[in-house]
Scaffold this motif. Sequence first.
Motif, PDB file in Angstrom:
ATOM      1  N   ARG A 121      10.376 -18.360 -11.400  1.00  0.00           N
ATOM      2  CA  ARG A 121      10.783 -17.472 -12.485  1.00  0.00           C
ATOM      3  C   ARG A 121       9.600 -16.668 -13.023  1.00  0.00           C
ATOM      4  O   ARG A 121       9.750 -15.539 -13.459  1.00  0.00           O
ATOM      5  N   THR A 122       8.387 -17.250 -12.971  1.00  0.00           N
ATOM      6  CA  THR A 122       7.208 -16.517 -13.425  1.00  0.00           C
ATOM      7  C   THR A 122       6.931 -15.329 -12.522  1.00  0.00           C
ATOM      8  O   THR A 122       6.660 -14.212 -12.995  1.00  0.00           O
ATOM      9  N   ALA A 123       6.975 -15.552 -11.218  1.00  0.00           N
ATOM     10  CA  ALA A 123       6.765 -14.458 -10.274  1.00  0.00           C
ATOM     11  C   ALA A 123       7.869 -13.413 -10.387  1.00  0.00           C
ATOM     12  O   ALA A 123       7.619 -12.206 -10.299  1.00  0.00           O
ATOM     13  N   ALA A 124       9.099 -13.868 -10.601  1.00  0.00           N
ATOM     14  CA  ALA A 124      10.204 -12.931 -10.774  1.00  0.00           C
ATOM     15  C   ALA A 124       9.981 -12.057 -12.002  1.00  0.00           C
ATOM     16  O   ALA A 124      10.251 -10.841 -11.982  1.00  0.00           O
ATOM     17  N   ALA A 125       9.496 -12.646 -13.091  1.00  0.00           N
ATOM     18  CA  ALA A 125       9.237 -11.872 -14.304  1.00  0.00           C
ATOM     19  C   ALA A 125       8.171 -10.811 -14.057  1.00  0.00           C
ATOM     20  O   ALA A 125       8.282  -9.673 -14.544  1.00  0.00           O
ATOM     21  N   SER A 126       7.146 -11.137 -13.294  1.00  0.00           N
ATOM     22  CA  SER A 126       6.126 -10.141 -12.956  1.00  0.00           C
ATOM     23  C   SER A 126       6.699  -9.033 -12.092  1.00  0.00           C
ATOM     24  O   SER A 126       6.353  -7.858 -12.242  1.00  0.00           O
ATOM     25  N   ALA A 231      -0.678  -9.894 -16.346  1.00  0.00           N
ATOM     26  CA  ALA A 231      -1.633 -10.920 -16.787  1.00  0.00           C
ATOM     27  C   ALA A 231      -0.865 -12.226 -16.960  1.00  0.00           C
ATOM     28  O   ALA A 231      -0.103 -12.390 -17.908  1.00  0.00           O
ATOM     29  N   VAL A 232      -1.086 -13.167 -16.048  1.00  0.00           N
ATOM     30  CA  VAL A 232      -0.198 -14.325 -15.920  1.00  0.00           C
ATOM     31  C   VAL A 232      -0.914 -15.660 -16.091  1.00  0.00           C
ATOM     32  O   VAL A 232      -0.381 -16.591 -16.690  1.00  0.00           O
ATOM     33  N   GLY A 233      -2.117 -15.788 -15.555  1.00  0.00           N
ATOM     34  CA  GLY A 233      -2.722 -17.100 -15.385  1.00  0.00           C
ATOM     35  C   GLY A 233      -3.072 -17.826 -16.665  1.00  0.00           C
ATOM     36  O   GLY A 233      -2.868 -19.037 -16.763  1.00  0.00           O
ATOM     37  N   SER A 234      -3.620 -17.124 -17.657  1.00  0.00           N
ATOM     38  CA  SER A 234      -4.002 -17.804 -18.898  1.00  0.00           C
ATOM     39  C   SER A 234      -2.756 -18.029 -19.741  1.00  0.00           C
ATOM     40  O   SER A 234      -1.995 -17.103 -20.005  1.00  0.00           O
ATOM     41  N   SER A 235      -2.561 -19.261 -20.187  1.00  0.00           N
ATOM     42  CA  SER A 235      -1.296 -19.620 -20.820  1.00  0.00           C
ATOM     43  C   SER A 235      -1.442 -20.156 -22.240  1.00  0.00           C
ATOM     44  O   SER A 235      -0.482 -20.685 -22.800  1.00  0.00           O
ATOM     45  N   PHE A 253       2.538  -4.743 -23.108  1.00  0.00           N
ATOM     46  CA  PHE A 253       3.890  -5.264 -23.225  1.00  0.00           C
ATOM     47  C   PHE A 253       3.851  -6.778 -22.976  1.00  0.00           C
ATOM     48  O   PHE A 253       2.888  -7.290 -22.393  1.00  0.00           O
ATOM     49  N   CYS A 254       4.885  -7.481 -23.400  1.00  0.00           N
ATOM     50  CA  CYS A 254       4.869  -8.939 -23.271  1.00  0.00           C
ATOM     51  C   CYS A 254       6.287  -9.458 -23.076  1.00  0.00           C
ATOM     52  O   CYS A 254       7.266  -8.728 -23.229  1.00  0.00           O
ATOM     53  N   ASP A 255       6.392 -10.745 -22.737  1.00  0.00           N
ATOM     54  CA  ASP A 255       7.721 -11.354 -22.655  1.00  0.00           C
ATOM     55  C   ASP A 255       8.229 -11.743 -24.032  1.00  0.00           C
ATOM     56  O   ASP A 255       9.424 -11.685 -24.300  1.00  0.00           O
ATOM     57  N   SER A 256       7.309 -12.119 -24.935  1.00  0.00           N
ATOM     58  CA  SER A 256       7.684 -12.518 -26.287  1.00  0.00           C
ATOM     59  C   SER A 256       6.590 -12.093 -27.259  1.00  0.00           C
ATOM     60  O   SER A 256       5.429 -12.499 -27.103  1.00  0.00           O
ATOM     61  N   ARG A 257       6.943 -11.271 -28.237  1.00  0.00           N
ATOM     62  CA  ARG A 257       5.962 -10.852 -29.239  1.00  0.00           C
ATOM     63  C   ARG A 257       5.423 -12.054 -30.000  1.00  0.00           C
ATOM     64  O   ARG A 257       4.216 -12.168 -30.227  1.00  0.00           O
ATOM     65  N   GLN A 258       6.312 -12.959 -30.403  1.00  0.00           N
ATOM     66  CA  GLN A 258       5.884 -14.153 -31.127  1.00  0.00           C
ATOM     67  C   GLN A 258       4.887 -14.960 -30.296  1.00  0.00           C
ATOM     68  O   GLN A 258       3.864 -15.429 -30.804  1.00  0.00           O
ATOM     69  N   TYR A 305       1.462  -6.129 -18.607  1.00  0.00           N
ATOM     70  CA  TYR A 305       2.521  -7.054 -19.007  1.00  0.00           C
ATOM     71  C   TYR A 305       1.910  -8.437 -19.152  1.00  0.00           C
ATOM     72  O   TYR A 305       1.353  -8.983 -18.196  1.00  0.00           O
ATOM     73  N   LYS A 306       1.979  -9.002 -20.360  1.00  0.00           N
ATOM     74  CA  LYS A 306       1.476 -10.344 -20.603  1.00  0.00           C
ATOM     75  C   LYS A 306       2.606 -11.352 -20.464  1.00  0.00           C
ATOM     76  O   LYS A 306       3.586 -11.328 -21.214  1.00  0.00           O
ATOM     77  N   SER A 307       2.462 -12.228 -19.485  1.00  0.00           N
ATOM     78  CA  SER A 307       3.447 -13.265 -19.221  1.00  0.00           C
ATOM     79  C   SER A 307       2.925 -14.601 -19.728  1.00  0.00           C
ATOM     80  O   SER A 307       1.908 -15.093 -19.246  1.00  0.00           O
TER      81      SER A 307
END
Length: 332
Positions: A121-126, A231-235, A253-258, A305-307
């Motif tokens: 799902r992470t790769a799909a979001a990217s 930007a995916v790796g740092s969580s 942009f991001c998946d969640s502003r919060q 895009y920040k995931s």
Amino acid sequence: MSRHKENEARSSIPYLGQDVVERLLSEKLAFDLVSEVMQRVAEGTTRQSLRILLPLAEPRLFGCMPGALAADGPFGAKVLSVDPRFALAGASSHQGVVMLFDPDSGLLVSLVDAAEITKRRTAAASAVATEALARPDANRLAILGTGEQAESHIRAITDARSITSVTIWGRSREKAERMAKELGDELGRTIGVAGSAQEAARRADIICTVSGASDPILCRDWVEPGTHINAVGSSHERASEIEETLVASVRYFCDSRQGALAQGGEFIRTNKLGLIGEDHILAEIGDVLSGKAPGRRSADEITLYKSLGHIAQDLACGWRLHQIATTAEPSM
């Protein structure tokens, strides 16, 4: 439901393991599910709280992500341990389950392997963000990192759009070359290996940082105008893969502003330096997908895009897998 039937249901909870997720959750299905559910997140029709991360003995974390696909929809949580040392032993760094509850009965109805569903799902979001934000003619992909997300990102993004070149960079040249060879043979394409992150970035107009590095591995001077970055790796808030001057220069942009405000390491570091404010977060990706917010405005802008990962993505994918596995009528 009678006590007998309730006990019977609890004793037969299916576990959908890695092999089931691999077989049933294709790149295309994951792309479609994530695209739809992130629009729901931006609309505010899903339910979720901020991800809980409990630090344990370094470098281990214990995480819990609760949520629901709607106020009266399927709900559940992802519960997992995260430890990069697992990957060194040949396993996933994420170990745990996605727990799915039926909205009508309230019963736990399925457990899904968290490692595989997170990876896909992470790769799909990217891939979704790339389709929404990258230039239409962007076709040169660079992957910075050689962990489990590197392979899944190559699969997802090459499945979503026509990619003419793929380049991998990692701290271990040997590991990068092995991944390039094995995955290239499987996909029937040549995958290049760069000697540095700078070299990889300058070859690309789509860059995915999937390293999990604590400090930046991608710098402003290496990124060409018109590039899109995932930007995916740092969580978490203590890690950042992207140099602050680059973060300040992008359309963010991001998946969640919060989530980005509380746990997006790149945003938090850049904000603390006074280079950006909260208005630097232009929109959640769901609003771009639905047309409520503009994405890329010109060919020379750099988009990012920040995931951080979103429980709605896990639940949407997990619930569909549960439906397929139990031959129910698919719906969210």
